[in-house]
Scaffold this motif. Structure first.
Motif, PDB file in Angstrom:
ATOM      1  N   ARG A  92      66.667-102.067  15.893  1.00 47.58           N
ATOM      2  CA  ARG A  92      65.555-102.842  15.330  1.00 47.58           C
ATOM      3  C   ARG A  92      65.098-102.267  13.988  1.00 47.58           C
ATOM      4  O   ARG A  92      64.775-103.019  13.062  1.00 47.58           O
ATOM      5  N   ILE A  93      65.072-100.967  13.879  1.00 49.18           N
ATOM      6  CA  ILE A  93      64.711-100.343  12.605  1.00 49.18           C
ATOM      7  C   ILE A  93      65.792-100.615  11.569  1.00 49.18           C
ATOM      8  O   ILE A  93      65.504-100.943  10.418  1.00 49.18           O
ATOM      9  N   MET A  94      67.040-100.506  11.980  1.00 52.33           N
ATOM     10  CA  MET A  94      68.176-100.698  11.083  1.00 52.33           C
ATOM     11  C   MET A  94      68.192-102.083  10.470  1.00 52.33           C
ATOM     12  O   MET A  94      68.479-102.260   9.279  1.00 52.33           O
ATOM     13  N   THR A  95      67.871-103.104  11.278  1.00 53.01           N
ATOM     14  CA  THR A  95      67.943-104.484  10.803  1.00 53.01           C
ATOM     15  C   THR A  95      66.657-104.944  10.125  1.00 53.01           C
ATOM     16  O   THR A  95      66.535-106.097   9.740  1.00 53.01           O
ATOM     17  N   ARG A  96      65.695-104.055  10.020  1.00 57.87           N
ATOM     18  CA  ARG A  96      64.452-104.286   9.280  1.00 57.87           C
ATOM     19  C   ARG A  96      63.664-105.485   9.809  1.00 57.87           C
ATOM     20  O   ARG A  96      62.913-106.138   9.099  1.00 57.87           O
ATOM     21  N   GLY A  97      63.892-105.797  11.085  1.00 57.31           N
ATOM     22  CA  GLY A  97      63.091-106.843  11.700  1.00 57.31           C
ATOM     23  C   GLY A  97      61.870-106.240  12.357  1.00 57.31           C
ATOM     24  O   GLY A  97      61.608-105.043  12.259  1.00 57.31           O
ATOM     25  N   SER A  98      61.120-107.056  13.034  1.00 60.19           N
ATOM     26  CA  SER A  98      59.965-106.561  13.766  1.00 60.19           C
ATOM     27  C   SER A  98      60.427-105.653  14.905  1.00 60.19           C
ATOM     28  O   SER A  98      61.455-105.893  15.533  1.00 60.19           O
ATOM     29  N   LEU A  99      59.666-104.605  15.169  1.00 56.30           N
ATOM     30  CA  LEU A  99      59.965-103.750  16.322  1.00 56.30           C
ATOM     31  C   LEU A  99      59.622-104.444  17.627  1.00 56.30           C
ATOM     32  O   LEU A  99      59.982-103.974  18.701  1.00 56.30           O
ATOM     33  N   ARG A 100      58.915-105.553  17.535  1.00 59.43           N
ATOM     34  CA  ARG A 100      58.540-106.367  18.696  1.00 59.43           C
ATOM     35  C   ARG A 100      57.737-105.552  19.708  1.00 59.43           C
ATOM     36  O   ARG A 100      57.973-105.602  20.904  1.00 59.43           O
ATOM     37  N   ILE A 101      56.769-104.798  19.191  1.00 59.95           N
ATOM     38  CA  ILE A 101      55.907-104.007  20.070  1.00 59.95           C
ATOM     39  C   ILE A 101      54.443-104.390  19.864  1.00 59.95           C
ATOM     40  O   ILE A 101      53.547-103.677  20.299  1.00 59.95           O
ATOM     41  N   GLY A 102      54.201-105.520  19.186  1.00 58.75           N
ATOM     42  CA  GLY A 102      52.829-105.932  18.921  1.00 58.75           C
ATOM     43  C   GLY A 102      52.118-104.991  17.978  1.00 58.75           C
ATOM     44  O   GLY A 102      50.911-104.747  18.102  1.00 58.75           O
ATOM     45  N   PHE A 103      52.872-104.457  17.003  1.00 55.85           N
ATOM     46  CA  PHE A 103      52.329-103.411  16.132  1.00 55.85           C
ATOM     47  C   PHE A 103      53.036-103.508  14.786  1.00 55.85           C
ATOM     48  O   PHE A 103      54.064-102.884  14.559  1.00 55.85           O
ATOM     49  N   GLU A 104      52.467-104.302  13.886  1.00 56.49           N
ATOM     50  CA  GLU A 104      53.103-104.524  12.600  1.00 56.49           C
ATOM     51  C   GLU A 104      52.568-103.538  11.562  1.00 56.49           C
ATOM     52  O   GLU A 104      51.793-102.646  11.867  1.00 56.49           O
ATOM     53  N   THR A 105      52.987-103.731  10.315  1.00 57.16           N
ATOM     54  CA  THR A 105      52.689-102.750   9.263  1.00 57.16           C
ATOM     55  C   THR A 105      51.195-102.496   9.104  1.00 57.16           C
ATOM     56  O   THR A 105      50.761-101.359   8.897  1.00 57.16           O
ATOM     57  N   LYS A 106      50.374-103.547   9.209  1.00 54.39           N
ATOM     58  CA  LYS A 106      48.932-103.351   9.029  1.00 54.39           C
ATOM     59  C   LYS A 106      48.364-102.421  10.096  1.00 54.39           C
ATOM     60  O   LYS A 106      47.414-101.681   9.841  1.00 54.39           O
ATOM     61  N   SER A 107      48.970-102.422  11.294  1.00 54.91           N
ATOM     62  CA  SER A 107      48.518-101.512  12.340  1.00 54.91           C
ATOM     63  C   SER A 107      48.961-100.082  12.052  1.00 54.91           C
ATOM     64  O   SER A 107      48.251 -99.118  12.376  1.00 54.91           O
ATOM     65  N   VAL A 108      50.144 -99.923  11.447  1.00 56.01           N
ATOM     66  CA  VAL A 108      50.594 -98.597  11.038  1.00 56.01           C
ATOM     67  C   VAL A 108      49.636 -98.035   9.991  1.00 56.01           C
ATOM     68  O   VAL A 108      49.272 -96.849  10.029  1.00 56.01           O
ATOM     69  N   VAL A 109      49.198 -98.876   9.072  1.00 56.02           N
ATOM     70  CA  VAL A 109      48.213 -98.464   8.067  1.00 56.02           C
ATOM     71  C   VAL A 109      46.921 -98.007   8.742  1.00 56.02           C
ATOM     72  O   VAL A 109      46.346 -96.966   8.386  1.00 56.02           O
ATOM     73  N   SER A 110      46.459 -98.765   9.729  1.00 60.97           N
ATOM     74  CA  SER A 110      45.242 -98.385  10.463  1.00 60.97           C
ATOM     75  C   SER A 110      45.429 -97.059  11.182  1.00 60.97           C
ATOM     76  O   SER A 110      44.510 -96.232  11.240  1.00 60.97           O
ATOM     77  N   ALA A 111      46.628 -96.828  11.731  1.00 64.43           N
ATOM     78  CA  ALA A 111      46.908 -95.572  12.438  1.00 64.43           C
ATOM     79  C   ALA A 111      46.894 -94.391  11.472  1.00 64.43           C
ATOM     80  O   ALA A 111      46.407 -93.300  11.811  1.00 64.43           O
ATOM     81  N   LEU A 112      47.421 -94.584  10.274  1.00 65.04           N
ATOM     82  CA  LEU A 112      47.383 -93.508   9.273  1.00 65.04           C
ATOM     83  C   LEU A 112      45.945 -93.179   8.891  1.00 65.04           C
ATOM     84  O   LEU A 112      45.574 -92.001   8.764  1.00 65.04           O
ATOM     85  N   ALA A 113      45.120 -94.204   8.696  1.00 65.79           N
ATOM     86  CA  ALA A 113      43.714 -93.976   8.358  1.00 65.79           C
ATOM     87  C   ALA A 113      43.017 -93.192   9.464  1.00 65.79           C
ATOM     88  O   ALA A 113      42.261 -92.246   9.198  1.00 65.79           O
TER      89      ALA A 113
END
Length: 572
Positions: A162-183
């Motif tokens: 999933r990471i290799m093909t640059r699609g969604s990880l399909r875990i209900g956690f997109e880039t905006k959530s990664v940003v929130s986690a970093l904050a």
């Protein structure tokens, strides 16, 4: 910190734990804890990239170009199973090649015997992706995959793909959530982190700036795609304070950004991919204009004989490298700008739409650029009038934009609204039910819907898939569906159930698109439940021939010429 926390296995297990967690805030907390547990800058950079971007940074221009068939046939060979008879049915049932590969790797003894999972570090995974990027033949790519998979657990293999093909990880956690986690992980203001991610274009770089207290060092540079501002769908009659909005027609094209500096032009799609090579005439057009450094937000449309033609015709241009003269002549395209994000030496996201529009109009008049026509909205009747005219032009509908709004990159709020008419409806049958995640965990809430081909001489089946729907129903309807699904289940593939095709769903969608990778050769754009037709029999479902007819009707429909109340203007 133990070495195990820096392994790809730990990242994969964290991703799976996030997937199995219902609350968005809890998902963010899990990810934040994971980020805080990584000691080195390199590990944090890679972890953020893998969870939020893919194998490579969005601004690197790199893609691990490997097709689904390449890794799927490799997996079938690895498991020593027949690709057509075993792998493909599993993939169809689960609705995901990576999910199917994980289940097969876990359950088939031949695959288990080949694997000796080690402790692959994140840097080693990065090196494997780099190897795949550097080779071109299917045989070489599969050789690298086989060697890597022998060192992974089935769960790692799933997320590796999933990471290799640059699609969604399909875990209900997109880039905006990664940003929130970093904050959350590093005690930063979420809006500040989101802004830094937007102007740097790199989630990995954003992670390092967060960790090292250097957010104020971030600078915007041309030629990395910016997160697009998104619009919220709405019915025109529900718009409050309608006089605060301006209106534009919503074109039947492809959203894109144009980054221009000197003799360099780059085009980026909404999913932030570089699409410059597909549209050489747009590049040539901008190069002739002697523009200052700018970033335009706009739409690529097929424009011919004074008409904006259907998106389906634009598809014939997408993905082509160096399209030939015949294609260029048959499907000529135009970039129509409707916003300006960078001008001369400064980003202008924080300027109001009115201010950005003034600059855009000045550029249009000076350099002869096509830009949208804007209309100051008077009342709801005026909105309806503009909406009908947009449909007459063959466009999708109407955009309403608050005149004083800033450019809310990556957000879907109420500053921009889209008023659209559904592309159509189909009566479909439910073929598969997929377990939900997040707040609908514990229910089957995602569904594969099919159309009837029982009387179609091209097919042996009774129904074939036409699309997936993830919403459009109430919680009460979902509970009733789940009760009925239990009675109709005939197969189970992990989180997916195969069903007797008896439940009929009236499916609403925005458009029909040609998709040769599907059995039907068509797919639906944004399918969603309109209603559950408990009153209909599966024999009442629409057929593939109905889909083909609807597609052709849209291609053939007459359109109002642009010279009659045009939706954009082109100073000449």
């Amino acid at each position: 910190m133990t070495d195990s926390q820096s392994t790809f296995r730990h990242l994969s297990e964290t991703a799976q734990q996030i997937n199995e967690t219902r609350s968005t805030n809890a998902k963010i907390s899990l990810c934040a804890k994971y980020f805080k547990g990584l000691n080195s800058d390199k590990e944090l950079q890679l972890a953020a990239r893998f969870l939020g971007e893919g194998a490579f940074s969005s601004i690197s221009g790199k893609l691990a170009t490997i097709g689904s068939r390449t890794y799927s046939t490799c997996a079938a060979e690895f498991c020593e199973i027949d690709y057509e008879k075993v792998f493909k049915p599993c993939k169809t049932a689960l609705g995901s090649a990576s999910e199917a590969i994980e289940k097969l790797m876990h359950n088939i003894e031949a695959a288990r015997e080949k694997c000796e999972p080690g402790k692959l570090m994140l840097q080693e995974i990065e090196s494997i992706y780099q190897e795949i990027y550097q080779v071109s033949s299917r045989a070489d790519k599969q050789r690298i995959l086989r060697r890597a998979w022998k060192q992974m657990t089935p769960l790692e293999i799933k997320f590796f793909i999933r990471i290799m093909t640059r699609g969604s990880l399909r875990i209900g956690f997109e880039t905006k959530s990664v940003v929130s986690a970093l904050a959350k992980a590093f005690g930063k203001n979420m809006d500040d982190v989101r802004y830094v991610h937007m102007i740097t274009g790199s989630i990995g770089k954003t992670a390092l700036l967060c960790k090292n207290n250097n957010l104020d060092e971030a600078n915007f540079k041309l030629f990395h795609p910016l997160s697009f501002m998104l619009a919220s769908p709405i019915e025109s009659c529900t718009v409050e304070n309608v006089d605060q909005y301006i209106a534009e027609e919503k074109f039947d094209g492809m959203r894109a950004q144009a980054h221009i500096s000197g003799q360099q032009v780059k085009l980026y799609s909404r999913d932030l991919n570089d699409i410059t090579h597909s549209f050489p005439e747009i590049v040539r057009f901008f190069l002739k204009k002697d523009l200052p450094d700018v970033v335009f937000d706009g739409e690529i449309c097929v424009y011919k004989d004074d008409e904006i033609l259907p998106f389906q015709l634009l598809q014939k241009r997408m993905g082509r490298k160096n399209p030939g003269k015949k294609i260029l002549k048959k499907f000529p395209v135009l970039f129509i700008s409707y916003d300006l994000l960078f001008h001369d030496t400064n980003p202008i996201f924080e300027h109001s739409l009115t201010q950005r529009r003034q600059l855009l109009e000045q550029l249009s008049n000076k350099h002869e650029l096509p830009i949208t026509n804007q209309f100051t909205v008077q009342d709801h009747d005026h909105v309806d009038e503009l909406f009908k005219r947009a449909l007459a032009h063959g466009n999708e509908g109407l955009m309403l934009k608050k005149a004083d709004s800033t450019y809310e990159y990556g957000q879907r709020r109420k500053s921009w609204l889209k008023v659209k008419k559904p592309g159509g409806t189909l009566d479909t049958v439910m073929m598969y039910a997929h377990a939900g995640s997040g707040k609908r965990g514990g229910y089957y809430s995602d569904f594969t819907l099919g159309i009837r081909v029982a009387e179609d001489e091209r097919y042996e089946e009774e129904f074939i898939p036409i699309g997936k729907a993830y919403g459009g129903y109430t919680d009460e309807a979902m509970k009733r569906l789940n009760k009925r699904i239990k009675d109709l289940t005939v197969e189970k593939y992990g989180p997916t159930l195969g069903l007797i095709p008896e439940i009929v769903i009236e499916l609403e969608f925005d458009d029909i698109q040609v998709n040769k990778r599907t059995k039907a050769n068509y797919s639906l754009r944004l399918p969603r439940f309109k209603t559950i037709r408990w009153d209909l029999d599966p024999k009442d479902a629409d057929t593939l021939k109905d889909v083909e007819q609807m597609y052709q009707q849209k291609i053939d429909r007459e359109r109002l010429k642009q010279r009659e109340n045009p939706s954009f203007h082109f100073p000449k």
